[in-house]
Design an enzyme around this catalytic site. Sequence first.
Site, PDB file in Angstrom:
ATOM      1  N   PHE A 106       0.673  -1.232  -0.164  1.00 33.91           N
ATOM      2  CA  PHE A 106      -0.269  -0.347  -0.076  1.00 33.91           C
ATOM      3  C   PHE A 106       1.351   1.722   0.151  1.00 33.91           C
ATOM      4  O   PHE A 106       1.901   1.409   0.625  1.00 33.91           O
ATOM      5  CB  PHE A 106      -0.868   0.285   0.981  1.00 33.91           C
ATOM      6  N   ASP A 116       9.159   2.708   1.654  1.00 40.54           N
ATOM      7  CA  ASP A 116       8.386   3.400   1.709  1.00 40.54           C
ATOM      8  C   ASP A 116       7.526   3.528   3.491  1.00 40.54           C
ATOM      9  O   ASP A 116       7.201   2.008   4.214  1.00 40.54           O
ATOM     10  CB  ASP A 116       6.590   2.866   1.382  1.00 40.54           C
ATOM     11  N   LYS A 154       2.624   9.929   8.423  1.00 37.83           N
ATOM     12  CA  LYS A 154       2.057   9.026   9.282  1.00 37.83           C
ATOM     13  C   LYS A 154       1.975   9.987  10.840  1.00 37.83           C
ATOM     14  O   LYS A 154       2.008  11.281  10.565  1.00 37.83           O
ATOM     15  CB  LYS A 154       1.705   7.996   9.245  1.00 37.83           C
TER      16      LYS A 154
HETATM   17  C1  LIG Z   1      -0.898   5.307   4.609  1.00 34.36           C
HETATM   18  C2  LIG Z   1      -0.334   4.274   4.308  1.00 34.36           C
HETATM   19  C3  LIG Z   1       0.424   5.700   2.310  1.00 34.36           C
HETATM   20  C4  LIG Z   1      -0.578   6.901   2.452  1.00 34.36           C
HETATM   21  O1  LIG Z   1      -0.428   7.530   3.054  1.00 34.36           O
HETATM   22  P1  LIG Z   1      -1.762   8.585   3.251  1.00 34.36           P
HETATM   23  O2  LIG Z   1      -1.635   9.707   4.139  1.00 34.36           O
HETATM   24  O3  LIG Z   1      -2.867   8.532   4.196  1.00 34.36           O
HETATM   25  O4  LIG Z   1      -1.802   9.829   1.542  1.00 34.36           O
HETATM   26  C5  LIG Z   1       1.237   5.452   2.141  1.00 34.36           C
HETATM   27  N1  LIG Z   1       1.893   4.634   2.509  1.00 34.36           N
HETATM   28  C6  LIG Z   1       2.236   3.255   3.843  1.00 34.36           C
HETATM   29  C7  LIG Z   1       3.041   2.221   3.939  1.00 34.36           C
HETATM   30  C8  LIG Z   1       1.174   3.660   4.210  1.00 34.36           C
HETATM   31  O5  LIG Z   1       0.410   3.322   5.432  1.00 34.36           O
END
Ligand SMILES: *Cc1c(COP(=O)(O)O)cnc(C)c1O
Length: 404
Positions: free
Chosen positions: A140, A225, A254
Amino acid sequence: MEQPISVTRSNFNDWMVPVFAPANFIPVRGEGSRIWDQENKEYIDFAGGIAVNALGHAHPVAVNALTEQATKLWHVGNGYTNEPVLRLAKQLTENTFADKVFFCNSGAEANEAALKLARKVGLDSGVAGKSGIVAFKNAFHGRTLFTVSAGGQPKYSQDFAPLPNGINHVAFNDLEAAKAVINEQTCAVIVEPIQGEGGVIPADIEFLKGLRALCDEFGALLIFDEVQTGVGRTGALYAYMNTGVIPDVLTTAKALGGGFPVGAMLTTDKFAPHFSVGTHGTTYGGNPLASAVAGAVFEFINTPEVLEGVKHRYQYFLNALNTLNAEHQIFEEIRGQGLLIGCVLKAEYAGKAKDITTWAGEEGLLALIAGPDVVRFTPSLIIPEQDIDEGIARLKRALAKLAK
Ligand SMILES: *Cc1c(COP(=O)(O)O)cnc(C)c1O
């Protein structure tokens, strides 16, 4: 002052585009790891706003940073830089592998910037067709078109075709599969050190080392990421620090703002200059308000006490969950690192994770899912032990409903 407009949970269905299915209560106030709803019912917060509220709710460090900056300067636009963003950039570069930072407002935007940078580096390399991106199934990376395409869950992308192309998905933790698709035409490999939304699945260290070697061999950027794993979540400042593998690009969001929207893409002096004036941008990214809060949150978390505290809380949490599970036999496996914990349901309870979080809500506990079969906890990094105890007691009552 006039009375505020009266609202209820059912108004969500009246007025909101229905992309979410929120719980049937509305939180109105929080303090530490506790939340209260409109009826003043109290909840223990094991969700932490999905790995965002790293200092819990209304922490004085964040509140003071926000209110102090709020009286000074909120926003100036990109024709000017500002003090809080420069301070935050100094903190991020001094404490990580990175030399340069691009600020934005979310995880998806940070990944969007990372993928665009990789495409630009590929273009500038002069190697024909060096635009391929290798990503992983079940990953994700956010909800923009490029990031849902890079993500490995077709349910999030298939309705929006045509998608950006040149993205190849292979099985996570399968180095041979990655080896088969990484070549001279690859400009980037993007990977989560722990797949969060995908079910709290840690990457094998050998897998990450292998990706590093393949990226070096073929001149591709290795993008970590760390939107979910970053800023202390695993007990390290960033999860890459646990692996011995250093990426070329790291994305963070986050927990970075502790609840204030902010994201960042970190990279090195080698790659940053491929973005020049005008190649990429954002209106709000790095604005003084967000940067001041993030700077204070980051400084608070990046101390041995807080980071060690995360590891300690992990053990404490794990012991409590194992004790609970020894009694109730609901989880097949409890996995994760630090305060990113996934409890995988046994086969006979498959698909019940959402029900469990609903029952948890009834018992006064906020919890998350990570797919249909995993109950996930991402609480505040400084949650007190007595709140862990109380939350586990409430979880136990919620799980009792599963047995029925
Ligand atoms: C939550 C998340 C995203 C997306 O972040 P947003 O602030 O919702 O755009 C991308 N990568 C990972 C691993 C995430 O947990």
